[in-house]
Design a protein around this motif. Structure first.
Motif, PDB file in Angstrom:
ATOM      1  N   PHE A  10       0.828  -1.202   0.000  1.00  0.00           N
ATOM      2  CA  PHE A  10       0.000   0.000   0.000  1.00  0.00           C
ATOM      3  C   PHE A  10       0.867   1.258   0.000  1.00  0.00           C
ATOM      4  O   PHE A  10       0.516   2.262  -0.645  1.00  0.00           O
ATOM      5  N   ALA A  11       1.993   1.210   0.703  1.00  0.00           N
ATOM      6  CA  ALA A  11       2.892   2.370   0.738  1.00  0.00           C
ATOM      7  C   ALA A  11       3.340   2.752  -0.667  1.00  0.00           C
ATOM      8  O   ALA A  11       3.353   3.935  -1.020  1.00  0.00           O
ATOM      9  N   GLY A  12       3.696   1.770  -1.471  1.00  0.00           N
ATOM     10  CA  GLY A  12       4.092   2.061  -2.845  1.00  0.00           C
ATOM     11  C   GLY A  12       2.947   2.559  -3.685  1.00  0.00           C
ATOM     12  O   GLY A  12       3.095   3.491  -4.485  1.00  0.00           O
ATOM     13  N   LEU A  13       1.781   1.955  -3.499  1.00  0.00           N
ATOM     14  CA  LEU A  13       0.620   2.315  -4.310  1.00  0.00           C
ATOM     15  C   LEU A  13       0.126   3.717  -4.008  1.00  0.00           C
ATOM     16  O   LEU A  13      -0.114   4.522  -4.916  1.00  0.00           O
ATOM     17  N   VAL A  14      -0.029   4.058  -2.725  1.00  0.00           N
ATOM     18  CA  VAL A  14      -0.621   5.349  -2.373  1.00  0.00           C
ATOM     19  C   VAL A  14       0.306   6.503  -2.738  1.00  0.00           C
ATOM     20  O   VAL A  14      -0.156   7.587  -3.133  1.00  0.00           O
ATOM     21  N   THR A  15       1.621   6.306  -2.630  1.00  0.00           N
ATOM     22  CA  THR A  15       2.539   7.397  -2.942  1.00  0.00           C
ATOM     23  C   THR A  15       2.732   7.581  -4.443  1.00  0.00           C
ATOM     24  O   THR A  15       2.738   8.710  -4.933  1.00  0.00           O
ATOM     25  N   ALA A  58      -5.842   5.011   6.480  1.00  0.00           N
ATOM     26  CA  ALA A  58      -5.834   6.397   6.975  1.00  0.00           C
ATOM     27  C   ALA A  58      -4.507   6.711   7.650  1.00  0.00           C
ATOM     28  O   ALA A  58      -3.901   7.766   7.421  1.00  0.00           O
ATOM     29  N   LYS A  59      -4.030   5.805   8.489  1.00  0.00           N
ATOM     30  CA  LYS A  59      -2.768   6.005   9.196  1.00  0.00           C
ATOM     31  C   LYS A  59      -1.609   6.131   8.224  1.00  0.00           C
ATOM     32  O   LYS A  59      -0.801   7.079   8.312  1.00  0.00           O
ATOM     33  N   TRP A  60      -1.503   5.213   7.288  1.00  0.00           N
ATOM     34  CA  TRP A  60      -0.338   5.213   6.405  1.00  0.00           C
ATOM     35  C   TRP A  60      -0.395   6.316   5.357  1.00  0.00           C
ATOM     36  O   TRP A  60       0.636   6.858   4.964  1.00  0.00           O
ATOM     37  N   SER A  61      -1.575   6.699   4.933  1.00  0.00           N
ATOM     38  CA  SER A  61      -1.689   7.843   4.024  1.00  0.00           C
ATOM     39  C   SER A  61      -1.201   9.112   4.719  1.00  0.00           C
ATOM     40  O   SER A  61      -0.507   9.937   4.122  1.00  0.00           O
ATOM     41  N   ARG A  62      -1.568   9.251   5.986  1.00  0.00           N
ATOM     42  CA  ARG A  62      -1.136  10.431   6.746  1.00  0.00           C
ATOM     43  C   ARG A  62       0.385  10.421   6.940  1.00  0.00           C
ATOM     44  O   ARG A  62       1.060  11.426   6.708  1.00  0.00           O
TER      45      ARG A  62
END
Length: 318
Positions: free
Chosen positions: A157-162, A189-193
């Motif tokens: 998800f970290a790679g995808l959202v960024t 929500a936490k990792w997007s922030r």
């Protein structure tokens, strides 16, 4: 290019006793998230795994919080392995001195989504249509039959959202992947922030100073317009390099410019240049002509010298 499918790469990884996974220089969330997701899955299958990236920059603090970060070793400690995997690196130069470890390994694999990547491994899984490398790593994990644990899903998800700018320019398929990852247990929500909306207080002063350098040339790029800004080494002192990288997303909002260029000084006289375009300009040939690469709408390269000379060289390449 030695094009390979996710299934073919999974077959190589399936029984590998040890795997070295290499992220690119100045690592971002896609390269580290992809590496840690793959590493955790392989460790769960019993493989000895080490993840690294070339220096001199350190891993930004937010990325050190990702699950599986204990797999990361210093670049000088990474050794050749039966299988070595480079993730999210468009060229072998992007893995710096670790290219020697990569070349000395038994079977080499490249997993990447940069359209400028022409392949440099024994097996190349390259898809310029994918929004991020993390999606391609997920394909490999599926081919392996690996469990999509909450920790692995978080790294993907970290790679995808960024790389999609919090899904601002995501393809339809990426929303399906995001749904799958959040269903697997990601606290989106936490990792997007943490990954997109978290900066030290000193970042505000840096951004203020950098925006004061911003200049607009509406006649550049055949009338499409160019906005430039400069982040010098003094302004970056005491901050992670990713805090300087975030400036491009502010400057690119100038509606009069299709192309944005932010010049970031890593050490005196050495510049990392981030290029972005909205809709009219293909950045790949521009970046390639200056020794870099990337995507149609997001690319970059490095240069040296006085900043005025570096900017002039970009203008001539446009």
């Amino acid at each position: 290019m030695n094009a390979a499918s996710a299934a073919e790469i999974a077959e190589v990884l399936r029984d590998a006793p040890a795997v070295s996974i290499i992220s690119h220089v100045r690592p971002d969330a896609d390269t580290i998230g992809s590496a840690l997701a793959l590493g955790q899955a392989l460790r769960g299958r019993g493989a000895q795994v080490a993840v690294s990236f070339p220096g001199p920059e350190e891993l930004p603090g937010t990325l050190r919080q990702l699950p599986g970060a204990d797999l990361i070793v210093a670049d000088r400690e990474l050794t050749a392995a039966p299988v070595a995997v480079a993730v999210d690196a468009a060229t072998v130069e992007r893995i710096g001195a670790l290219g020697e470890v990569f070349a000395a390994s038994g079977t080499t694999v490249c997993i990447d989504h940069h359209v400028s990547n022409t392949g440099f491994a024994d097996l190349d899984l390259i898809d310029g249509e994918s929004d991020c490398t993390a999606v391609l790593v997920l394909d490999v994990l599926d081919a392996l039959g690996a469990e999509l644990t909450p920790d692995i899903a978080t790294c993907l998800f970290a790679g995808l959202v960024t790389d999609t700018g919090s899904f601002k320019w995501a393809r339809p398929e990426s929303f399906l992947v995001a749904g799958r990852l959040t269903a697997a247990g990601v606290d989106s929500a936490k990792w997007s922030r943490l990954l997109l909306d978290s900066h030290p207080f000193g970042w505000f002063a840096m951004v203020s100073a950098v925006l004061a350098t911003a200049r607009l040339d509406q006649n550049a790029c055949g009338g499409a317009g160019l906005a430039v800004a400069v982040v010098d080494a003094e302004q970056m002192a005491g901050m992670d390099w990713e805090d300087g990288e975030s400036v491009v997303d502010i400057v690119r909002t100038a509606r009069e410019a299709d192309v944005t260029a932010v010049f970031k000084e890593s050490t005196p006289g050495h510049w990392n240049v981030s290029l972005r375009s909205k809709s009219m300009t293909d950045l790949v040939p521009i970046a390639r002509s200056l020794g870099g690469g990337g995507h149609t709408r997001a690319a970059g390269y490095s240069d040296t010298g006085p900043v005025g000379d570096v900017i002039d060289r970009l203008r001539k390449a446009l």
